[in-house]
Design an enzyme around this catalytic site. Structure first.
Site, PDB file in Angstrom:
ATOM      1  N   ASP A  19      53.701  57.955  49.399  1.00 57.81           N
ATOM      2  CA  ASP A  19      54.163  57.775  50.766  1.00 57.81           C
ATOM      3  C   ASP A  19      54.196  56.278  51.057  1.00 57.81           C
ATOM      4  O   ASP A  19      53.155  55.623  51.106  1.00 57.81           O
ATOM      5  CB  ASP A  19      53.212  58.506  51.727  1.00 57.81           C
ATOM      6  CG  ASP A  19      53.685  58.494  53.166  1.00 57.81           C
ATOM      7  OD1 ASP A  19      54.535  57.659  53.511  1.00 57.81           O
ATOM      8  OD2 ASP A  19      53.187  59.329  53.951  1.00 57.81           O
ATOM      9  N   HIS A  20      55.403  55.750  51.268  1.00 54.56           N
ATOM     10  CA  HIS A  20      55.537  54.301  51.454  1.00 54.56           C
ATOM     11  C   HIS A  20      54.938  53.831  52.768  1.00 54.56           C
ATOM     12  O   HIS A  20      54.783  52.615  52.994  1.00 54.56           O
ATOM     13  CB  HIS A  20      57.013  53.891  51.381  1.00 54.56           C
ATOM     14  CG  HIS A  20      57.245  52.639  50.612  1.00 54.56           C
ATOM     15  ND1 HIS A  20      56.461  51.517  50.758  1.00 54.56           N
ATOM     16  CD2 HIS A  20      58.179  52.319  49.678  1.00 54.56           C
ATOM     17  CE1 HIS A  20      56.899  50.554  49.959  1.00 54.56           C
ATOM     18  NE2 HIS A  20      57.941  51.017  49.276  1.00 54.56           N
ATOM     19  N   ARG A  21      54.574  54.755  53.653  1.00 55.52           N
ATOM     20  CA  ARG A  21      53.940  54.360  54.909  1.00 55.52           C
ATOM     21  C   ARG A  21      52.478  53.961  54.707  1.00 55.52           C
ATOM     22  O   ARG A  21      51.920  53.219  55.522  1.00 55.52           O
ATOM     23  CB  ARG A  21      54.020  55.500  55.926  1.00 55.52           C
ATOM     24  CG  ARG A  21      55.428  55.911  56.313  1.00 55.52           C
ATOM     25  CD  ARG A  21      55.412  57.174  57.171  1.00 55.52           C
ATOM     26  NE  ARG A  21      54.833  58.307  56.451  1.00 55.52           N
ATOM     27  CZ  ARG A  21      54.714  59.532  56.968  1.00 55.52           C
ATOM     28  NH1 ARG A  21      55.147  59.777  58.198  1.00 55.52           N
ATOM     29  NH2 ARG A  21      54.178  60.510  56.252  1.00 55.52           N
TER      30      ARG A  21
END
Length: 471
Positions: A441-443
């Site tokens: 998850d790039h968040r």
């Protein structure tokens, strides 16, 4: 007349599909006798009756979906059925099991449930559940001959005359615990519960059978397709069947859809020389063939060490009602691993896996895999993961753009290990290579963190001795 409501079978599930009835109306049943087989989104469970008597009404047909807290079966337990009155023989406080709102004991258990104990009294279910029953497929054939489970009426009458018949269940509220005791040939009436008010818990049953393992549940039947006629308007082809998406498949579909729609995922991968790891394990196996962990246990150990250095991948991104977001950090790692079963792909998780050695991880992987394939894995074991390890190499593939197991933040995939040409010390050699793929998850982190974690695990596989020495 006692009406048994479908109980909450775990983790707040709101409904279950009635797979098959194990008894028929008019049958005489005993306490703890399985009366129905139901399938939830997580497991296949035989539901035992908390009452003894004559089956008056079966509420629903095989193939229907029944909401938790709605009637499942009605049993005639009074003298009209040729049996003593329930109040005369109920023991251990079991007489409290009846229709909702009928007594203080039931209310106490409902309060306990609302407090989050996870304990649900058979016959009460989850309050305020509403829904509509829907017929979804033709009834399945029962796996067990119901007639073989029903005591002979003459024997039941003789027992009733003696005044020793048990009309209600002991204080054991979990169907899985009842099944564990029944499979071990253990009478719950003989146990003293360690829970509140003498409640019989799983640990009480396990202690009573001296650590013996409960037999594995039978494999769940495959989903049946409902024949249908007509023509597909898009393709112009005849429709030969329609298979409702329900149970486990419905839950998996919902999680996958949520993962792809909500998580901005990114993928990194690397080829890894696993020759040294295979040689290390082969040497251990020669010295101690019966106590050598499997490769998955070693890989899990490397992943856990990597998460200790890069804890961002063991977090969860959550958004509040006001639109604000935060990252949840955890005190430990519940390591999930993908397990293929007859009911589909499941992800059981090892709780606090960071505390276990490679041998202990190996034992847990084997135990949970067996439980998932037999249908005996609990909802908690299937939904509590914080990071997932997926060995899709067993299917003979090299790589995969995996989907994150929502709501986790990352999944590490491992491809097959095969011979390939590889440059070692400036010379070409044949080595055992595999491919690692990390979807994250790039968040929760940037590529530097994800790449650092992936490189750490890869280096651990290529130089296992130095890493294992520090674990």
């Amino acid at each position: 007349m006692r009406t048994f409501l479908l109980p909450d079978l775990g983790e707040g599930l709101t409904d279950a599909e009635l797979v098959t009835w194990l008894v028929a109306e008019g049958d005489t049943i005993a306490v703890d006798q399985p009366v129905a087989e139901v399938e939830t989104a997580k497991s296949l469970v035989e539901v035992p009756s908390p009452f003894a008597g004559i089956v008056e009404t079966l509420h629903g047909a095989a193939g229907e979906s029944i909401d938790v807290g709605k009637p499942l079966i009605s049993v005639r337990t009074t003298a009209a059925a040729g049996l003593p009155e329930p109040g005369a023989v109920a023991s251990g406080g079991a007489a409290a099991v009846s229709a909702p709102g009928s007594d203080a004991a039931g209310e106490a258990y409902r309060q306990e449930e609302r407090a989050g104990s996870g304990n649900v009294l058979i016959g009460y279910g989850t309050p305020d559940n509403h829904g509509t029953n829907r017929r979804t497929r033709a009834p399945r054939r029962a796996r067990t001959n119901a007639a073989a489970l029903v005591p002979a009426p003459a024997a039941a009458a003789a027992t009733a005359a003696a005044g020793t018949v048990t009309l209600e269940a002991p204080r054991c509220i979990n169907p899985l615990v009842r099944r564990l005791a029944r499979d071990a040939g253990l009478a719950l009436m003989t146990l003293t519960g360690s829970g509140a008010d003498g409640l019989i818990l799983r640990r009480d049953v396990e202690q009573a059978i001296a650590g013996a393992q409960a037999p594995a549940a039978e494999t769940a039947p495959a989903a049946e397709a409902v024949p249908a006629s007509g023509t597909d308007t898009r393709s112009g082809l005849a429709i030969t069947s329609r298979t409702p998406v329900k149970g486990l498949r419905r839950t998996v579909a919902a999680n996958l859809s949520a993962s792809r729609s909500e998580i901005p995922e990114a993928t990194v991968w690397v080829d890894v020389d696993a020759t040294a790891l295979l040689e290390l394990r082969a040497g251990m196996k020669r010295r101690d063939p019966d106590n050598t962990p499997g490769l998955m246990a070693f890989l899990a150990r490397f992943v856990l060490a990597g998460l200790r250095r890069f804890p961002e991948l063991n977090t969860r991104y959550v958004r509040g009602e006001a639109g604000d977001a935060e990252l949840l950090e955890f005190d430990g790692v519940n390591l999930g691993f993908a397990a293929q079963t007859d009911r589909g792909l499941m992800v059981p998780s090892i709780r606090h896996a960071e505390k276990l050695s490679a041998r202990e991880l190996d034992a847990e992987i084997r135990r949970l895999t067996s439980a998932a394939r037999s249908g005996a894995a609990t909802p908690a074991e299937l939904t509590s993961g914080t990071f997932t390890l997926n060995n899709y190499g067993v299917f003979g593939v090299d790589g995969s753009a995996a989907i994150i197991n929502y709501p986790e933040s990352a999944i590490l995939g491992i491809g097959r290990i095969i011979d390939k040409p590889w440059v070692v010390d400036g010379e070409l050699a044949v080595r055992k290579l595999t491919e690692l793929t990390l979807v994250f998850d790039h968040r929760v982190c940037d590529g530097g963190t994800a790449g650092g974690f992936l490189r750490y695990v890869a280096d651990a596989i290529e130089n296992p001795g130095s890493v294992l020495a520090d674990l």
